[in-house]
Design an enzyme around this catalytic site. Structure first.
Site, PDB file in Angstrom:
ATOM      1  N   LYS A 177      63.716   9.344 -20.977  1.00  0.00           N
ATOM      2  CA  LYS A 177      64.523   8.972 -19.812  1.00  0.00           C
ATOM      3  C   LYS A 177      64.563   7.453 -19.771  1.00  0.00           C
ATOM      4  O   LYS A 177      63.649   6.791 -19.283  1.00  0.00           O
ATOM      5  CB  LYS A 177      63.864   9.522 -18.542  1.00  0.00           C
ATOM      6  CG  LYS A 177      64.817   9.841 -17.394  1.00  0.00           C
ATOM      7  CD  LYS A 177      65.630   8.687 -16.876  1.00  0.00           C
ATOM      8  CE  LYS A 177      64.849   7.806 -15.924  1.00  0.00           C
ATOM      9  NZ  LYS A 177      65.629   6.585 -15.550  1.00  0.00           N
ATOM     10  N   SER A 231      56.900  -0.419 -13.013  1.00  0.00           N
ATOM     11  CA  SER A 231      56.222  -1.087 -11.898  1.00  0.00           C
ATOM     12  C   SER A 231      54.984  -0.315 -11.448  1.00  0.00           C
ATOM     13  O   SER A 231      54.860   0.890 -11.700  1.00  0.00           O
ATOM     14  CB  SER A 231      57.202  -1.224 -10.734  1.00  0.00           C
ATOM     15  OG  SER A 231      57.626   0.065 -10.332  1.00  0.00           O
ATOM     16  N   GLU A 252      51.717   1.565 -18.455  1.00  0.00           N
ATOM     17  CA  GLU A 252      51.769   0.129 -18.747  1.00  0.00           C
ATOM     18  C   GLU A 252      52.559  -0.509 -17.621  1.00  0.00           C
ATOM     19  O   GLU A 252      53.769  -0.330 -17.534  1.00  0.00           O
ATOM     20  CB  GLU A 252      52.410  -0.082 -20.127  1.00  0.00           C
ATOM     21  CG  GLU A 252      52.065  -1.427 -20.722  1.00  0.00           C
ATOM     22  CD  GLU A 252      53.090  -2.467 -20.373  1.00  0.00           C
ATOM     23  OE1 GLU A 252      52.973  -3.099 -19.289  1.00  0.00           O
ATOM     24  OE2 GLU A 252      54.029  -2.658 -21.172  1.00  0.00           O
ATOM     25  N   CYS A 286      56.533  -7.872 -19.453  1.00  0.00           N
ATOM     26  CA  CYS A 286      55.262  -7.414 -18.850  1.00  0.00           C
ATOM     27  C   CYS A 286      54.160  -8.419 -19.123  1.00  0.00           C
ATOM     28  O   CYS A 286      53.330  -8.700 -18.277  1.00  0.00           O
ATOM     29  CB  CYS A 286      54.832  -6.071 -19.439  1.00  0.00           C
ATOM     30  SG  CYS A 286      56.124  -4.848 -19.473  1.00  0.00           S
ATOM     31  N   GLU A 385      53.499 -10.221  -9.707  1.00  0.00           N
ATOM     32  CA  GLU A 385      54.381 -10.238 -10.872  1.00  0.00           C
ATOM     33  C   GLU A 385      55.806 -10.449 -10.386  1.00  0.00           C
ATOM     34  O   GLU A 385      56.303  -9.679  -9.560  1.00  0.00           O
ATOM     35  CB  GLU A 385      54.279  -8.906 -11.631  1.00  0.00           C
ATOM     36  CG  GLU A 385      55.100  -8.914 -12.895  1.00  0.00           C
ATOM     37  CD  GLU A 385      54.976  -7.617 -13.691  1.00  0.00           C
ATOM     38  OE1 GLU A 385      55.064  -6.541 -13.091  1.00  0.00           O
ATOM     39  OE2 GLU A 385      54.813  -7.707 -14.918  1.00  0.00           O
TER      40      GLU A 385
HETATM   41  P1  ADP Z   1      61.454  -1.740 -12.641  1.00  0.00           P
HETATM   42  O1  ADP Z   1      61.027  -2.219 -11.269  1.00  0.00           O
HETATM   43  O2  ADP Z   1      61.035  -2.604 -13.750  1.00  0.00           O
HETATM   44  O3  ADP Z   1      62.864  -1.226 -12.681  1.00  0.00           O
HETATM   45  P2  ADP Z   1      60.562   0.886 -12.287  1.00  0.00           P
HETATM   46  O4  ADP Z   1      59.125   1.229 -12.282  1.00  0.00           O
HETATM   47  O5  ADP Z   1      61.341   0.963 -11.036  1.00  0.00           O
HETATM   48  O6  ADP Z   1      60.568  -0.527 -12.923  1.00  0.00           O
HETATM   49  O7  ADP Z   1      61.362   1.722 -13.376  1.00  0.00           O
HETATM   50  C1  ADP Z   1      60.870   2.016 -14.648  1.00  0.00           C
HETATM   51  C2  ADP Z   1      61.376   3.387 -15.025  1.00  0.00           C
HETATM   52  O8  ADP Z   1      60.898   4.334 -14.094  1.00  0.00           O
HETATM   53  C3  ADP Z   1      62.885   3.551 -15.051  1.00  0.00           C
HETATM   54  O9  ADP Z   1      63.249   4.380 -16.144  1.00  0.00           O
HETATM   55  C4  ADP Z   1      63.167   4.248 -13.744  1.00  0.00           C
HETATM   56  O10 ADP Z   1      64.343   5.032 -13.777  1.00  0.00           O
HETATM   57  C5  ADP Z   1      61.963   5.145 -13.636  1.00  0.00           C
HETATM   58  N1  ADP Z   1      61.678   5.587 -12.252  1.00  0.00           N
HETATM   59  C6  ADP Z   1      61.985   4.967 -11.103  1.00  0.00           C
HETATM   60  N2  ADP Z   1      61.595   5.698 -10.042  1.00  0.00           N
HETATM   61  C7  ADP Z   1      61.019   6.816 -10.539  1.00  0.00           C
HETATM   62  C8  ADP Z   1      60.401   7.978  -9.957  1.00  0.00           C
HETATM   63  N3  ADP Z   1      60.311   8.119  -8.649  1.00  0.00           N
HETATM   64  N4  ADP Z   1      59.916   8.922 -10.793  1.00  0.00           N
HETATM   65  C9  ADP Z   1      59.985   8.770 -12.128  1.00  0.00           C
HETATM   66  N5  ADP Z   1      60.560   7.723 -12.735  1.00  0.00           N
HETATM   67  C10 ADP Z   1      61.078   6.756 -11.967  1.00  0.00           C
END
Ligand code: ADP
Ligand code: MG
Length: 483
Positions: A177, A231, A252, A286, A385
């Protein structure tokens, strides 16, 4: 560039198809704010079909592949990535705004991951264990089964390469994904893998939103291992979801990594790394080395050297291939600008800023690299960060103080140490709480071979290198009694 495939289609069981109900999401080019194309908005059911397909592939052809055969097809994928390097580079530049140099380096790294993991597929061995009389005991490394991979937008190709390469090497199948802001190279990668002969269902790609496709994948009971890069907030959700199903996760989650410069350091050698630690990929890294800890004796000198370099840095469109491209999205631009504004409002001094190129489209997501000086170690900008090209400089007097400052955040991903004193190099390397320590360098050229991951809020588990293969496999102990 016309996108050389139908970007609205997702890949399930070797079939390119629309997401359920033909739902789509817009893809925006962050260099100019224009609509680039659309991608599929995968649903819970799409994820479910992908997991079933991955399980079928495991029960079928892929489960019967020998380690050597798996290695050959992964290696082939790497070779094909290099054949398509120009397409991958351009797609990434358009989709996530990476300057061409960086996009190209990412594509090369993805190919290198395939080369490394293709080569290591048949080299992960078990042990024999001396045991009681009459027994022969040995261990096997087996795949988890179906692995889920949730990828962020900052290094889509590198992170896809390290996750999928390692998982496939150990005989797992994958559901990928990608981040909603960065899907095009993942889709292209899957097409390349198909062309290289990866059997259907072994790699399934479902694009879509984190809260929909991402949440469906991380909570799916048919998933046996999850790797997540992103995140801290979403990492917690992933770990909870995995906890419900009792499946292992690799998280990570980024960092706030320091680079420590002592009075005796080779400053000319350090300078490019100090600056690059903040601006590589416009700070959306990161392991960005954004906390610059400088010993008092060279503090003013290092600041001056950094300022003269930073003030010449240029920000512009990805295709102009300057020092920095745009940030990934308008949302990220606002986040980073708020940090800068907060720094200024709270009385921090800006030591230097770069330049925005004149012809940058106004709808692009541009932020100039910025160095703040004399930042109190507990200041928000020194602790959180930012994921933008912002660095903070903090002076210190003693080695002990440097170690305390370096360890003084919730994170622990990477640390750089610059000193000519060999004993101090090793003392510090041992005293620092982080997953990687670099001595008189920073980042070591990306380091496909080097285990990578954090402690504390930076997460756990190790990706990259041979070490990752242990994470992507399960140990089985076999005790045979023969008298
Ligand atoms: P960033 O802030 O760097 O965008 P995220 O942690 O929001 O990092 O996103 C990293 C990945 O996690 C993306 O592929 C995003 O679609 C996915 N993601 C975001 N929210 C969720 C969730 N609730 N469950 C699973 N995956 C998620
Ligand atoms: Mg995009």
């Amino acid at each position: 560039m016309k996108i050389p495939f139908n970007s609205e289609q997702i890949l399930i069981n070797g079939k390119w198809q629309n997401a359920e109900n033909n739902k789509t999401l817009d893809v925006i080019n962050p260099s100019n704010g224009e609509l680039l194309c659309k991608i599929g908005r995968g649903s819970f059911n799409d994820i479910d079909c992908a997991v079933v397909a991955a399980q079928d592939a495991l029960n079928g052809v892929w489960g019967n592949y020998s380690a050597m055969e798996r290695g050959r097809v992964i290696t082939k994928i790497g070779e094909k990535i290099l054949e398509y390097i120009d397409v991958l580079t351009e797609l990434e530049s358009l989709d996530v705004g990476k300057p061409t140099k960086q996009a190209r380096a990412d594509a090369i790294a993805m190919a290198r991951y395939m080369e490394f993991y293709g080569g290591s597929a048949d080299k992960v061995h078990g042990h024999t264990i001396p045991y009681m009389d009459g027994y022969t005991v040995f261990t096997l490394r087996e795949p988890h089964g179906v692995t889920g991979h949730i990828i962020p937008w900052n290094y889509p190709m590198q992170i896809t390469g390290r996750c999928v390469g390692g998982a496939l090497a150990m005989g797992n199948t994958c559901v990928l994904k990608p981040a909603e802001d960065a899907c095009l190279t993942a889709l292209m990668f899957a097409r390349i893998a198909e062309e290289a002969g990866l059997p259907k269902g072994v790699l399934n790609v479902v694009t879509g939103l984190g809260i929909e496709a991402g949440a469906a994948l991380s909570s799916h009971p048919g998933i046996h291992h999850i790797s997540f890069t992103g995140s801290v907030g979403i990492g917690k959700l992933i770990q909870k979801a995995a906890g419900n199903n009792i499946v292992p996760v690799t998280l990570e989650l980024g960092g706030k990594s320091p680079q420590i410069i002592f009075d005796d350091a080779d400053l000319d050698a350090a300078l490019p790394f100090l600056v690059n630690g903040g601006i590589q990929n416009a700070g959306q890294t990161c392991s960005a080395g954004t906390r610059i800890l400088i010993q008092r004796g060279v503090y003013e000198k290092v600041i001056k050297m950094m300022c003269s370099k930073i003030s010449l840095l240029k920000v512009g469109s990805a295709i102009d291939d300057l020092d920095l491209g745009p940030l990934i999205s308008p949302k990220q631009k606002i986040v980073v600008e708020r940090y800068i504004a907060h720094g200024v409002e709270s009385g921090l001094k800006i030591a230097a800023q770069g330049l925005i190129s004149d012809d940058c489209p106004s709808a692009g997501c541009y932020v100039v690299p910025t160095l703040f000086r004399d930042v109190p170690p507990d200041h928000k900008l020194a602790q959180e960060e930012i994921f933008g090209p912002i660095q903070v400089a903090i002076p210190f007097d003693t080695e002990e103080e440097a170690v305390n400052l370096a360890n003084g955040t919730e994170f622990g991903l990477v640390t750089g140490v610059w000193t000519r004193d060999g004993s101090r190099q090793l003392r510090i390397a041992k005293a620092i709480k982080a997953g990687q320590i670099f001595i008189n360098n920073y980042g070591a050229g990306g380091g496909v071979e080097l285990p990578f991951g954090g402690v504390g809020k930076s997460g756990f588990g190790r990706e990259k290198g041979f070490e990752a293969l242990y994470g992507f496999s399960v140990l089985k102990t076999i005790a045979a009694y023969h008298g």
